[in-house]
Design a protein around this motif. Structure first.
Motif, PDB file in Angstrom:
ATOM      1  N   LEU A  72       7.499  -3.441  13.191  1.00 31.79           N
ATOM      2  CA  LEU A  72       7.860  -3.950  11.869  1.00 31.79           C
ATOM      3  C   LEU A  72       8.188  -2.762  10.973  1.00 31.79           C
ATOM      4  O   LEU A  72       7.470  -1.758  10.977  1.00 31.79           O
ATOM      5  CB  LEU A  72       6.695  -4.743  11.274  1.00 31.79           C
ATOM      6  CG  LEU A  72       6.140  -5.893  12.126  1.00 31.79           C
ATOM      7  CD1 LEU A  72       4.865  -6.430  11.502  1.00 31.79           C
ATOM      8  CD2 LEU A  72       7.177  -6.994  12.281  1.00 31.79           C
ATOM      9  N   ASP A  73       9.246  -2.888  10.210  1.00 30.29           N
ATOM     10  CA  ASP A  73       9.674  -1.808   9.315  1.00 30.29           C
ATOM     11  C   ASP A  73       9.070  -1.989   7.931  1.00 30.29           C
ATOM     12  O   ASP A  73       8.974  -3.119   7.415  1.00 30.29           O
ATOM     13  CB  ASP A  73      11.196  -1.788   9.196  1.00 30.29           C
ATOM     14  CG  ASP A  73      11.890  -1.446  10.506  1.00 30.29           C
ATOM     15  OD1 ASP A  73      11.290  -0.690  11.296  1.00 30.29           O
ATOM     16  OD2 ASP A  73      13.005  -1.945  10.733  1.00 30.29           O
ATOM     17  N   ILE A  74       8.661  -0.870   7.306  1.00 30.23           N
ATOM     18  CA  ILE A  74       8.239  -0.870   5.901  1.00 30.23           C
ATOM     19  C   ILE A  74       8.914   0.308   5.212  1.00 30.23           C
ATOM     20  O   ILE A  74       9.283   1.306   5.854  1.00 30.23           O
ATOM     21  CB  ILE A  74       6.708  -0.775   5.738  1.00 30.23           C
ATOM     22  CG1 ILE A  74       6.177   0.529   6.347  1.00 30.23           C
ATOM     23  CG2 ILE A  74       6.017  -1.986   6.339  1.00 30.23           C
ATOM     24  CD1 ILE A  74       4.709   0.769   6.039  1.00 30.23           C
ATOM     25  N   ALA A  75       9.069   0.209   3.911  1.00 25.01           N
ATOM     26  CA  ALA A  75       9.699   1.287   3.144  1.00 25.01           C
ATOM     27  C   ALA A  75       9.257   1.194   1.689  1.00 25.01           C
ATOM     28  O   ALA A  75       8.861   0.124   1.211  1.00 25.01           O
ATOM     29  CB  ALA A  75      11.216   1.207   3.245  1.00 25.01           C
ATOM     30  N   ALA A  76       9.312   2.303   0.994  1.00 21.10           N
ATOM     31  CA  ALA A  76       8.968   2.339  -0.431  1.00 21.10           C
ATOM     32  C   ALA A  76       9.757   3.463  -1.090  1.00 21.10           C
ATOM     33  O   ALA A  76      10.075   4.476  -0.453  1.00 21.10           O
ATOM     34  CB  ALA A  76       7.477   2.549  -0.627  1.00 21.10           C
ATOM     35  N   GLN A 102       0.831  -1.206   0.000  1.00 26.04           N
ATOM     36  CA  GLN A 102       0.000   0.000   0.000  1.00 26.04           C
ATOM     37  C   GLN A 102       0.863   1.253   0.000  1.00 26.04           C
ATOM     38  O   GLN A 102       0.544   2.243  -0.682  1.00 26.04           O
ATOM     39  CB  GLN A 102      -0.927  -0.018   1.216  1.00 26.04           C
ATOM     40  CG  GLN A 102      -1.999  -1.095   1.162  1.00 26.04           C
ATOM     41  CD  GLN A 102      -2.840  -1.159   2.417  1.00 26.04           C
ATOM     42  OE1 GLN A 102      -2.602  -0.433   3.375  1.00 26.04           O
ATOM     43  NE2 GLN A 102      -3.827  -2.028   2.423  1.00 26.04           N
ATOM     44  N   LEU A 103       1.947   1.219   0.749  1.00 25.39           N
ATOM     45  CA  LEU A 103       2.846   2.370   0.770  1.00 25.39           C
ATOM     46  C   LEU A 103       3.510   2.555  -0.588  1.00 25.39           C
ATOM     47  O   LEU A 103       3.653   3.690  -1.066  1.00 25.39           O
ATOM     48  CB  LEU A 103       3.908   2.190   1.856  1.00 25.39           C
ATOM     49  CG  LEU A 103       4.910   3.341   2.011  1.00 25.39           C
ATOM     50  CD1 LEU A 103       4.186   4.643   2.345  1.00 25.39           C
ATOM     51  CD2 LEU A 103       5.941   3.021   3.102  1.00 25.39           C
ATOM     52  N   GLN A 104       3.905   1.458  -1.247  1.00 24.94           N
ATOM     53  CA  GLN A 104       4.518   1.564  -2.560  1.00 24.94           C
ATOM     54  C   GLN A 104       3.547   2.155  -3.575  1.00 24.94           C
ATOM     55  O   GLN A 104       3.916   2.993  -4.401  1.00 24.94           O
ATOM     56  CB  GLN A 104       4.995   0.190  -3.040  1.00 24.94           C
ATOM     57  CG  GLN A 104       5.804   0.234  -4.334  1.00 24.94           C
ATOM     58  CD  GLN A 104       7.110   0.995  -4.168  1.00 24.94           C
ATOM     59  OE1 GLN A 104       7.928   0.657  -3.324  1.00 24.94           O
ATOM     60  NE2 GLN A 104       7.293   2.044  -4.977  1.00 24.94           N
ATOM     61  N   GLN A 105       2.284   1.734  -3.511  1.00 29.25           N
ATOM     62  CA  GLN A 105       1.272   2.291  -4.406  1.00 29.25           C
ATOM     63  C   GLN A 105       1.087   3.787  -4.161  1.00 29.25           C
ATOM     64  O   GLN A 105       0.922   4.576  -5.104  1.00 29.25           O
ATOM     65  CB  GLN A 105      -0.055   1.549  -4.220  1.00 29.25           C
ATOM     66  CG  GLN A 105      -0.033   0.111  -4.714  1.00 29.25           C
ATOM     67  CD  GLN A 105      -1.283  -0.658  -4.319  1.00 29.25           C
ATOM     68  OE1 GLN A 105      -2.147  -0.151  -3.601  1.00 29.25           O
ATOM     69  NE2 GLN A 105      -1.378  -1.902  -4.779  1.00 29.25           N
ATOM     70  N   ALA A 113      -3.401   7.899   3.409  1.00 23.67           N
ATOM     71  CA  ALA A 113      -4.196   8.341   4.562  1.00 23.67           C
ATOM     72  C   ALA A 113      -4.953   7.174   5.187  1.00 23.67           C
ATOM     73  O   ALA A 113      -5.180   6.142   4.557  1.00 23.67           O
ATOM     74  CB  ALA A 113      -5.172   9.427   4.126  1.00 23.67           C
ATOM     75  N   ASP A 114      -5.326   7.352   6.451  1.00 23.94           N
ATOM     76  CA  ASP A 114      -6.167   6.395   7.190  1.00 23.94           C
ATOM     77  C   ASP A 114      -5.483   5.063   7.479  1.00 23.94           C
ATOM     78  O   ASP A 114      -6.147   4.048   7.703  1.00 23.94           O
ATOM     79  CB  ASP A 114      -7.485   6.133   6.437  1.00 23.94           C
ATOM     80  CG  ASP A 114      -8.291   7.405   6.232  1.00 23.94           C
ATOM     81  OD1 ASP A 114      -8.248   8.264   7.126  1.00 23.94           O
ATOM     82  OD2 ASP A 114      -8.936   7.527   5.187  1.00 23.94           O
ATOM     83  N   LYS A 115      -4.164   5.031   7.454  1.00 21.40           N
ATOM     84  CA  LYS A 115      -3.442   3.823   7.879  1.00 21.40           C
ATOM     85  C   LYS A 115      -2.949   4.070   9.303  1.00 21.40           C
ATOM     86  O   LYS A 115      -1.779   4.386   9.537  1.00 21.40           O
ATOM     87  CB  LYS A 115      -2.275   3.539   6.924  1.00 21.40           C
ATOM     88  CG  LYS A 115      -2.659   3.471   5.450  1.00 21.40           C
ATOM     89  CD  LYS A 115      -3.616   2.324   5.191  1.00 21.40           C
ATOM     90  CE  LYS A 115      -3.883   2.153   3.699  1.00 21.40           C
ATOM     91  NZ  LYS A 115      -4.591   3.296   3.099  1.00 21.40           N
TER      92      LYS A 115
END
Length: 457
Positions: free
Chosen positions: A121-125, A41-44, A80-82
């Protein structure tokens, strides 16, 4: 303690020892799935933001700081809204001219894996996008300069149209060109074309007659009259004399000369050639007037890559006259054609081999108020016929491969809105605007449409 009591205790101990890794394994699977979904979702969100931001590269008025702020706003709006994800501030860079990269990292709380000490947990884009436009672009600005545009509207149009010119033209790319077609009830093709082989203009002439008038007459009775302005719809009032006393007048006779000149305007050719760019063995007829009342003073500017030429012409636009949209559209198409009447466009084969793009931007602030007369002038008031001819012109233009952008400026008439929406190439090519900001944005959107935006790693 019995044997079985000892055995049950061992089983419980073994189960407790096994439970922790089993829960960790299950929790790892759940959290990995959550992490993967959030990262997607972050990548999108980043992909969408970087594509939109790359299109803004055409807007040369934006500073780098403003571009960074817009890119950041787009990322946050797209994601938004995450609520379970905390994002760091996006990092915006510009790795090359007309390119932008956005990188963003974030964290989210774990669930079951917290039993083994993993609390977040880590996320990245990250994504980059490059804005490119064809090496050959030909555009026509078909602009309504009728009387209802007088004052603030014509000033706003000037600002927005010049922004379009500034965005699209590039001194390093001479094959990007723009033409200008101002229109009211007629179009001024330029008095310099008087002797062109595609036009027939009669010679200017004068007539003189001796006219006698009574001087010293006095109006003894007058009445008030009222009417509605045909273009703006505003109520108008005035007075007219109903009785003159000329008992003390003196007759004065003198020669009165009327001069009829060509001011640059033409009639429509017979249907269907009135909206077509074919059969130029059938000339356009210029018409003479005593003054340029039905002829806009603003003449066509053929395709050019000289920004100052266009800016000067746009700065000089004046508002006067009534509305006949088909004339503007027809001459807009002719400006974009490589053949006569105007020959500034690239020949079709070369244009196609360069993947060139043509667009016509129609800006109008109201309904057709004039229609085609049998003599070729636009002096009747059959709105239905004018609307039919407008759509016929739009079809001709779109069939020839030209994209039509329509900007409706403070248009409220439902039939006119429907007509203008139908004229645009797609629903995304139509903009309804009410002020300078939205008018400028619509022109900028049309300019940005010619480019392609490509993602890169």
């Amino acid at each position: 303690m019995s044997f079985w009591g000892k055995k049950n205790g061992n089983v419980a101990m073994i189960f407790a020892l096994v439970l922790v890794p089993v829960v960790a394994i299950i929790g790892f699977g759940i959290d990995t799935s959550r992490q993967h979904s959030a990262a997607q979702q972050l990548q999108q969100a980043v992909d969408g933001a970087v594509l939109s931001s790359a299109r803004m590269m055409i807007d040369t008025t934006l500073t780098q700081t403003e571009r960074e702020a817009l890119a950041t706003t787009l990322v946050l709006a797209n994601f938004a809204d995450k609520d379970d994800v905390t994002l760091e501030a996006p990092v915006v860079t510009f790795p090359e001219p007309n390119a932008i990269r956005i990188s963003v990292a974030g964290t989210m709380p774990s669930t079951a894996t917290s039993v083994i000490g993993v609390s977040t947990l880590d996320i990245a884009a990250s994504a980059g996008a490059r804005f490119t436009s064809p090496s050959v672009i030909e555009a026509a600005l078909v602009l309504d300069v009728t009387g209802s545009m007088d004052g603030g509207p014509i000033a706003d149009l000037t600002t927005a149209a010049k922004a379009f010119v500034g965005d699209l033209l590039d001194t390093s790319r001479p094959d990007i060109k723009i033409g200008l077609v101002p229109f009211a009830e007629h179009v001024n093709v330029g008095i310099g074309n008087r002797n062109a082989d595609w036009i027939d203009v009669p010679a200017d002439y004068s007539t003189t007659e001796n006219v006698c008038t009574d001087t010293g007459c006095v109006c003894t009775s007058e009445t008030t009259t009222s009417w509605t302005h045909h273009e703006t719809g505003a109520p108008m009032t005035g007075t007219s004399c109903t009785n003159w006393d000329c008992s003390s007048s003196t007759e004065v006779c003198e020669d009165d000369t009327d001069t009829f000149e060509w001011y640059g305007c033409v009639k429509s050719r017979a249907k269907p050639y009135n909206v077509q760019d074919t059969r130029w063995d059938i000339d356009a007829d210029g018409f003479l007037e005593q003054n340029p009342g039905d002829c806009p003073s603003d003449a066509i500017v053929p395709l050019t890559n000289v920004e100052n030429t266009l800016d000067t012409a746009i700065d000089g636009l004046t508002a006067n006259g009534s509305t006949y949209i088909p004339a503007g559209l027809a001459w807009g198409q002719r400006v974009l054609s490589p053949d006569a009447p105007f020959i500034g466009a690239m020949d079709a084969a070369t244009f196609a081999s360069n993947n060139g793009k043509k667009l016509l931007v129609l800006m109008s602030d109201g309904a057709n108020t004039r229609s085609l007369n049998t003599d070729g002038k636009h002096t009747l008031s059959n709105v239905a016929d004018a609307n039919t001819e407008t759509l016929a012109a739009c079809t001709e233009i779109k069939t020839s491969g030209i994209d039509i952008f329509v900007i409706a400026f403070n248009v409220s008439d439902a039939d006119t809105i429907t007509m203008l929406q139908s004229c645009a190439t797609t629903f995304t090519h139509y903009s309804a605007v009410t002020d300078l900001a939205s008018l400028t944005a619509a022109f900028k959107s049309a300019a940005a449409s010619v480019g392609d935006v490509v993602l890169f790693d």
